[in-house]
Design a protein around this motif. Structure first.
Motif, PDB file in Angstrom:
ATOM      1  N   LYS A  76     -11.503 -68.576  51.052  1.00  0.00           N
ATOM      2  CA  LYS A  76     -11.136 -69.229  49.747  1.00  0.00           C
ATOM      3  C   LYS A  76      -9.848 -68.522  49.326  1.00  0.00           C
ATOM      4  N   LYS A  77      -9.933 -67.044  49.050  1.00  0.00           N
ATOM      5  CA  LYS A  77      -8.789 -66.156  48.667  1.00  0.00           C
ATOM      6  C   LYS A  77      -7.604 -66.296  49.338  1.00  0.00           C
ATOM      7  N   LEU A  78      -7.767 -66.371  50.574  1.00  0.00           N
ATOM      8  CA  LEU A  78      -6.556 -66.437  51.416  1.00  0.00           C
ATOM      9  C   LEU A  78      -5.848 -68.053  51.388  1.00  0.00           C
ATOM     10  N   ARG A  79      -6.657 -68.833  51.102  1.00  0.00           N
ATOM     11  CA  ARG A  79      -6.208 -70.289  50.863  1.00  0.00           C
ATOM     12  C   ARG A  79      -5.380 -70.250  49.670  1.00  0.00           C
ATOM     13  N   LEU A  80      -5.871 -69.566  48.645  1.00  0.00           N
ATOM     14  CA  LEU A  80      -5.234 -69.576  47.313  1.00  0.00           C
ATOM     15  C   LEU A  80      -3.848 -69.060  47.405  1.00  0.00           C
ATOM     16  N   GLU A  81      -3.999 -67.789  48.153  1.00  0.00           N
ATOM     17  CA  GLU A  81      -2.771 -66.857  48.267  1.00  0.00           C
ATOM     18  C   GLU A  81      -1.524 -67.693  49.046  1.00  0.00           C
ATOM     19  N   LEU A  82      -2.024 -68.360  50.095  1.00  0.00           N
ATOM     20  CA  LEU A  82      -1.195 -69.019  50.995  1.00  0.00           C
ATOM     21  C   LEU A  82      -0.563 -70.337  50.059  1.00  0.00           C
ATOM     22  N   ALA A  83      -1.233 -70.957  49.225  1.00  0.00           N
ATOM     23  CA  ALA A  83      -0.718 -72.025  48.346  1.00  0.00           C
ATOM     24  C   ALA A  83       0.131 -71.355  47.470  1.00  0.00           C
ATOM     25  N   ARG A  84       0.074 -70.063  46.848  1.00  0.00           N
ATOM     26  CA  ARG A  84       0.798 -69.662  45.876  1.00  0.00           C
ATOM     27  C   ARG A  84       2.154 -69.313  46.683  1.00  0.00           C
ATOM     28  N   ALA A  85       2.107 -68.701  47.884  1.00  0.00           N
ATOM     29  CA  ALA A  85       3.395 -68.301  48.589  1.00  0.00           C
ATOM     30  C   ALA A  85       4.193 -69.593  48.882  1.00  0.00           C
ATOM     31  N   GLU A  86       3.445 -70.714  49.375  1.00  0.00           N
ATOM     32  CA  GLU A  86       4.030 -71.917  49.600  1.00  0.00           C
ATOM     33  C   GLU A  86       5.037 -72.485  48.429  1.00  0.00           C
ATOM     34  N   THR A  87       4.131 -72.608  47.301  1.00  0.00           N
ATOM     35  CA  THR A  87       4.781 -72.887  45.935  1.00  0.00           C
ATOM     36  C   THR A  87       6.021 -71.955  45.664  1.00  0.00           C
ATOM     37  N   VAL A  88       6.079 -70.902  46.023  1.00  0.00           N
ATOM     38  CA  VAL A  88       7.129 -69.708  45.552  1.00  0.00           C
ATOM     39  C   VAL A  88       8.355 -70.388  46.628  1.00  0.00           C
ATOM     40  N   LEU A  89       8.059 -70.327  47.788  1.00  0.00           N
ATOM     41  CA  LEU A  89       9.068 -70.498  48.699  1.00  0.00           C
ATOM     42  C   LEU A  89       9.800 -71.957  48.791  1.00  0.00           C
ATOM     43  N   VAL A  90       8.790 -72.931  48.124  1.00  0.00           N
ATOM     44  CA  VAL A  90       9.276 -74.086  47.962  1.00  0.00           C
ATOM     45  C   VAL A  90      10.462 -74.138  46.768  1.00  0.00           C
ATOM     46  N   HIS A  91      10.124 -73.510  45.879  1.00  0.00           N
ATOM     47  CA  HIS A  91      10.921 -73.387  44.942  1.00  0.00           C
ATOM     48  C   HIS A  91      12.078 -72.577  45.176  1.00  0.00           C
ATOM     49  N   GLY A 146       6.380 -78.959  58.214  1.00  0.00           N
ATOM     50  CA  GLY A 146       5.642 -79.816  59.167  1.00  0.00           C
ATOM     51  C   GLY A 146       4.838 -81.101  58.467  1.00  0.00           C
ATOM     52  N   VAL A 147       5.525 -81.379  57.281  1.00  0.00           N
ATOM     53  CA  VAL A 147       4.882 -82.554  56.602  1.00  0.00           C
ATOM     54  C   VAL A 147       5.778 -83.522  56.291  1.00  0.00           C
ATOM     55  N   SER A 148       5.541 -84.702  55.546  1.00  0.00           N
ATOM     56  CA  SER A 148       6.560 -85.481  55.214  1.00  0.00           C
ATOM     57  C   SER A 148       7.265 -85.095  53.991  1.00  0.00           C
ATOM     58  N   LYS A 149       8.248 -85.781  53.736  1.00  0.00           N
ATOM     59  CA  LYS A 149       9.038 -85.656  52.392  1.00  0.00           C
ATOM     60  C   LYS A 149       8.010 -85.992  51.361  1.00  0.00           C
ATOM     61  N   GLN A 150       7.490 -86.970  51.431  1.00  0.00           N
ATOM     62  CA  GLN A 150       6.734 -87.563  50.352  1.00  0.00           C
ATOM     63  C   GLN A 150       5.582 -86.710  49.916  1.00  0.00           C
ATOM     64  N   ALA A 151       5.120 -86.106  50.957  1.00  0.00           N
ATOM     65  CA  ALA A 151       3.980 -85.080  50.891  1.00  0.00           C
ATOM     66  C   ALA A 151       4.250 -83.807  50.177  1.00  0.00           C
ATOM     67  N   VAL A 152       5.511 -83.303  50.440  1.00  0.00           N
ATOM     68  CA  VAL A 152       6.127 -82.076  49.768  1.00  0.00           C
ATOM     69  C   VAL A 152       6.236 -82.561  48.070  1.00  0.00           C
ATOM     70  N   HIS A 153       6.819 -83.936  47.850  1.00  0.00           N
ATOM     71  CA  HIS A 153       7.155 -84.188  46.662  1.00  0.00           C
ATOM     72  C   HIS A 153       5.651 -84.391  45.675  1.00  0.00           C
ATOM     73  N   LYS A 154       4.667 -84.878  46.552  1.00  0.00           N
ATOM     74  CA  LYS A 154       3.534 -85.125  45.853  1.00  0.00           C
ATOM     75  C   LYS A 154       2.820 -83.496  45.305  1.00  0.00           C
ATOM     76  N   LYS A 155       2.971 -82.727  46.250  1.00  0.00           N
ATOM     77  CA  LYS A 155       2.231 -81.459  46.164  1.00  0.00           C
ATOM     78  C   LYS A 155       3.075 -80.561  45.266  1.00  0.00           C
ATOM     79  N   HIS A 156       4.466 -80.519  45.130  1.00  0.00           N
ATOM     80  CA  HIS A 156       5.267 -79.874  44.352  1.00  0.00           C
ATOM     81  C   HIS A 156       5.998 -80.393  43.446  1.00  0.00           C
ATOM     82  N   GLY A 157       5.994 -81.625  43.303  1.00  0.00           N
ATOM     83  CA  GLY A 157       6.729 -82.570  42.230  1.00  0.00           C
ATOM     84  C   GLY A 157       8.021 -82.766  43.169  1.00  0.00           C
TER      85      GLY A 157
END
Length: 76
Positions: free
Chosen positions: A25-40, A57-68
């Motif tokens: 669970k902690k690893l998933r949270l850390e990976l999600a945080r890292a993804e957010t930082v890298l997308v930004h 490896g996802v659609s543009k729509q998936a990135v848009h939905k997850k990261h705004g």
């Protein structure tokens, strides 16, 4: 504790499934945080939504939905 330590915990706690799940669970949270930082970071450097989506490896729509949708395709 960093991601490497958390990943080790997940792998080495097979004898204690609950502890391994907590580490996961902690690893998933850390990976999600890292993804957010890298997308930004990618957006601020002018990369397109398509480029970011392809790298993840996802659609543009998936990135848009997850990261705004801010800053995708030149939009503010």
């Amino acid at each position: 504790m960093d991601m490497v330590d958390l990943a080790r915990l997940v792998g080495t706690r097979a004898d204690d499934p609950l502890e391994a799940l907590r580490a996961l669970k902690k690893l998933r949270l850390e990976l999600a945080r890292a993804e957010t930082v890298l997308v930004h970071r990618a957006r601020t450097r002018g990369l397109t939504g398509v480029q970011i989506a392809e790298a993840l490896g996802v659609s543009k729509q998936a990135v848009h939905k997850k990261h705004g949708g801010r800053r995708f395709d030149g939009a503010s």
